[in-house]
Design an enzyme around this catalytic site. Structure first.
Site, PDB file in Angstrom:
ATOM      1  N   ASN A 126      -5.250   8.402   1.753  1.00  0.00           N
ATOM      2  CA  ASN A 126      -5.666   7.749   3.005  1.00  0.00           C
ATOM      3  C   ASN A 126      -6.201   8.747   4.026  1.00  0.00           C
ATOM      4  O   ASN A 126      -7.339   8.679   4.418  1.00  0.00           O
ATOM      5  CB  ASN A 126      -4.482   7.026   3.657  1.00  0.00           C
ATOM      6  CG  ASN A 126      -4.383   5.572   3.237  1.00  0.00           C
ATOM      7  OD1 ASN A 126      -5.277   5.042   2.584  1.00  0.00           O
ATOM      8  ND2 ASN A 126      -3.292   4.929   3.613  1.00  0.00           N
ATOM      9  N   ASP A 140      -4.143  14.228  21.762  1.00  0.00           N
ATOM     10  CA  ASP A 140      -2.923  13.920  21.005  1.00  0.00           C
ATOM     11  C   ASP A 140      -2.998  14.420  19.569  1.00  0.00           C
ATOM     12  O   ASP A 140      -1.994  14.817  18.991  1.00  0.00           O
ATOM     13  CB  ASP A 140      -2.687  12.401  20.976  1.00  0.00           C
ATOM     14  CG  ASP A 140      -2.092  11.900  22.292  1.00  0.00           C
ATOM     15  OD1 ASP A 140      -1.917  12.727  23.212  1.00  0.00           O
ATOM     16  OD2 ASP A 140      -1.812  10.695  22.396  1.00  0.00           O
ATOM     17  N   ALA A 191      -6.883  10.193  21.356  1.00  0.00           N
ATOM     18  CA  ALA A 191      -6.752  10.384  22.807  1.00  0.00           C
ATOM     19  C   ALA A 191      -7.157  11.786  23.261  1.00  0.00           C
ATOM     20  O   ALA A 191      -6.320  12.566  23.733  1.00  0.00           O
ATOM     21  CB  ALA A 191      -5.309  10.074  23.244  1.00  0.00           C
ATOM     22  N   ASP A 199       0.838  -1.209   0.000  1.00  0.00           N
ATOM     23  CA  ASP A 199       0.000   0.000   0.000  1.00  0.00           C
ATOM     24  C   ASP A 199       0.872   1.259   0.000  1.00  0.00           C
ATOM     25  O   ASP A 199       0.541   2.256  -0.634  1.00  0.00           O
ATOM     26  CB  ASP A 199      -0.913   0.006   1.227  1.00  0.00           C
ATOM     27  CG  ASP A 199      -2.017  -1.034   1.114  1.00  0.00           C
ATOM     28  OD1 ASP A 199      -2.474  -1.287  -0.015  1.00  0.00           O
ATOM     29  OD2 ASP A 199      -2.422  -1.590   2.152  1.00  0.00           O
ATOM     30  N   GLY A 200       1.988   1.201   0.735  1.00  0.00           N
ATOM     31  CA  GLY A 200       2.895   2.348   0.811  1.00  0.00           C
ATOM     32  C   GLY A 200       3.426   2.711  -0.572  1.00  0.00           C
ATOM     33  O   GLY A 200       3.607   3.892  -0.892  1.00  0.00           O
TER      34      GLY A 200
HETATM   35  P1  NAD Z   1       3.775   1.692   7.035  1.00  0.00           P
HETATM   36  O1  NAD Z   1       4.911   1.019   6.341  1.00  0.00           O
HETATM   37  O2  NAD Z   1       3.922   2.056   8.481  1.00  0.00           O
HETATM   38  O3  NAD Z   1       2.484   0.782   6.814  1.00  0.00           O
HETATM   39  C1  NAD Z   1       1.303   0.965   7.435  1.00  0.00           C
HETATM   40  C2  NAD Z   1       0.353  -0.201   7.187  1.00  0.00           C
HETATM   41  O4  NAD Z   1      -0.887   0.374   6.790  1.00  0.00           O
HETATM   42  C3  NAD Z   1       0.722  -1.228   6.116  1.00  0.00           C
HETATM   43  O5  NAD Z   1       0.477  -2.517   6.623  1.00  0.00           O
HETATM   44  C4  NAD Z   1      -0.213  -0.905   4.972  1.00  0.00           C
HETATM   45  O6  NAD Z   1      -0.555  -2.063   4.202  1.00  0.00           O
HETATM   46  C5  NAD Z   1      -1.418  -0.401   5.723  1.00  0.00           C
HETATM   47  N1  NAD Z   1      -2.283   0.457   4.941  1.00  0.00           N
HETATM   48  C6  NAD Z   1      -1.964   1.544   4.200  1.00  0.00           C
HETATM   49  N2  NAD Z   1      -3.067   2.037   3.612  1.00  0.00           N
HETATM   50  C7  NAD Z   1      -4.097   1.246   3.991  1.00  0.00           C
HETATM   51  C8  NAD Z   1      -5.483   1.267   3.748  1.00  0.00           C
HETATM   52  N3  NAD Z   1      -6.030   2.210   2.998  1.00  0.00           N
HETATM   53  N4  NAD Z   1      -6.241   0.307   4.340  1.00  0.00           N
HETATM   54  C9  NAD Z   1      -5.722  -0.633   5.133  1.00  0.00           C
HETATM   55  N5  NAD Z   1      -4.412  -0.701   5.417  1.00  0.00           N
HETATM   56  C10 NAD Z   1      -3.625   0.242   4.853  1.00  0.00           C
HETATM   57  O7  NAD Z   1       3.442   3.029   6.253  1.00  0.00           O
HETATM   58  P2  NAD Z   1       3.102   3.238   4.749  1.00  0.00           P
HETATM   59  O8  NAD Z   1       3.104   1.928   4.005  1.00  0.00           O
HETATM   60  O9  NAD Z   1       3.929   4.346   4.232  1.00  0.00           O
HETATM   61  O10 NAD Z   1       1.590   3.734   4.869  1.00  0.00           O
HETATM   62  C11 NAD Z   1       1.258   4.991   5.428  1.00  0.00           C
HETATM   63  C12 NAD Z   1      -0.028   4.780   6.134  1.00  0.00           C
HETATM   64  O11 NAD Z   1       0.228   4.155   7.381  1.00  0.00           O
HETATM   65  C13 NAD Z   1      -0.740   6.046   6.523  1.00  0.00           C
HETATM   66  O12 NAD Z   1      -1.497   6.572   5.464  1.00  0.00           O
HETATM   67  C14 NAD Z   1      -1.586   5.569   7.678  1.00  0.00           C
HETATM   68  O13 NAD Z   1      -2.883   5.197   7.267  1.00  0.00           O
HETATM   69  C15 NAD Z   1      -0.895   4.327   8.170  1.00  0.00           C
HETATM   70  N6  NAD Z   1      -0.599   4.487   9.587  1.00  0.00           N
HETATM   71  C16 NAD Z   1      -1.287   3.716  10.457  1.00  0.00           C
HETATM   72  C17 NAD Z   1      -1.103   3.859  11.815  1.00  0.00           C
HETATM   73  C18 NAD Z   1      -1.884   2.994  12.753  1.00  0.00           C
HETATM   74  O14 NAD Z   1      -2.631   2.127  12.264  1.00  0.00           O
HETATM   75  N7  NAD Z   1      -1.773   3.192  14.055  1.00  0.00           N
HETATM   76  C19 NAD Z   1      -0.203   4.805  12.303  1.00  0.00           C
HETATM   77  C20 NAD Z   1       0.486   5.597  11.387  1.00  0.00           C
HETATM   78  C21 NAD Z   1       0.265   5.440  10.013  1.00  0.00           C
END
Ligand code: NAD
Length: 266
Positions: free
Chosen positions: A122, A150, A185, A45-46
């Site tokens: 996203n 937060d 939070a 996805d990234g």
């Molecule tokens: P990353 O490598 O930390 O991956 C984050 C995870 O989010 C991966 O497993 C990816 O497959 C999943 N992901 C991304 N878009 C998705 C979607 N639309 N639906 C379901 N899963 C999805 O970071 P990255 O790959 O550069 O992705 C950035 C994304 O990480 C941000 O857009 C944000 O949504 C997500 N993120 C999630 C959290 C959390 O869940 N606590 C925290 C920070 C960022």
């Protein structure tokens, strides 16, 4: 037809990229990194988020398709074993296109009329650089609440399964042009109060965040983190633009949710 391929950069994704590029060129498709009609993202996805931002200036002309070389992705749902099938499907244009809503973020600054505009696939999050985030939340020009906590996360429907989900937000079907505001939070006691529930806004509603004391914020747009100083307001709404995915087989959204979060067996 012109195509481009973006990859995660690991050896598995790069090998696949070379294979696909050769196969597609054998079908007389033209490799064009600047003006592709279709962008194939190989990785996760990234990688697709990166591809989206790279080609965000030509969303009306470019369609995206994602191959995953790790676990099943939300945007990357083809497996490496299927690439021959995918190449043939791409070569047999025209393909079907499905459109998903995007989030528009406009950041305005204290001095003058300067503003910056972003599109997120996203979500966008807002956190303070130091200490608790304190912001007034306006919806459709009306004061709604003073948020302390937060941070705040505003997501698209297709992003609702990402960060938003971890914050307790709802999963929204991408056929609904909407944005979702979720709290990180929040401080809630007898003095400070927020609604507590995630809010889902339709495409004609705007959400605006206005600083109360500190003016510097850490704002994320998908995987990108930016520091913004002297902020006057941050405005969110459903963007006029959409992302276009090339669709070669049915893979319904709820099946993708099921396979990603419940089980990948039938
Ligand atoms: P990353 O490598 O930390 O991956 C984050 C995870 O989010 C991966 O497993 C990816 O497959 C999943 N992901 C991304 N878009 C998705 C979607 N639309 N639906 C379901 N899963 C999805 O970071 P990255 O790959 O550069 O992705 C950035 C994304 O990480 C941000 O857009 C944000 O949504 C997500 N993120 C999630 C959290 C959390 O869940 N606590 C925290 C920070 C960022």
């Amino acid at each position: 037809m012109r195509f481009a391929i973006t990859t995660k950069g690991d050896s598995k994704s790069n090998t696949l990229m070379h294979k696909m590029r050769t196969y597609l060129q054998d079908f007389d498709l033209i490799y064009d990194e600047d003006k592709p009609d279709i962008v194939i993202s190989i990785g996760g996805d990234g990688t697709l988020l990166y591809a989206f931002h790279r080609y965000s200036s030509r969303l009306d002309k470019t369609a995206f398709v994602g191959v995953h070389t790790g676990h099943l992705g939300f945007y990357a749902d083809w497996v490496p074993e299927e690439i021959e099938k995918l190449v043939i499907a791409i070569a047999k244009t025209p393909f079907q296109v499905i459109e998903y809503p995007l989030l528009e973020v406009i950041i305005r600054y204290q001095n003058g009329g300067r503003e910056t505009r972003y599109l997120a696939l996203n979500e966008s999050t807002v956190k303070s650089v130091e200490g608790t985030l304190v912001m007034d939340v306006e919806i459709r020009g009306q004061h709604f609440e003073r948020f302390r906590g937060d941070g705040l996360c505003v997501s698209t429907p297709s992003g609702s399964t990402a960060y938003n989900k971890a914050l307790g937000g709802a999963i929204i079907h991408p056929s609904l042009p909407s944005i979702q505001l979720a709290e990180m939070a929040s401080i809630n006691n007898r003095v400070f109060r927020t609604v507590g529930s995630p809010l889902i806004l339709p495409d004609h509603h705007t959400c605006m965040l206005k600083p109360v004391n500190r003016l510097d914020f850490q704002v994320t747009i998908d995987h990108l983190t930016l520091l913004h100083k002297d902020v006057k307001s941050i405005q969110f709404r459903v963007a006029d633009e959409k992302i276009r995915f090339a669709r070669f087989r049915p893979f319904p959204f709820w099946k993708r949710v099921h396979d990603s979060f419940i089980s990948d067996s039938d």
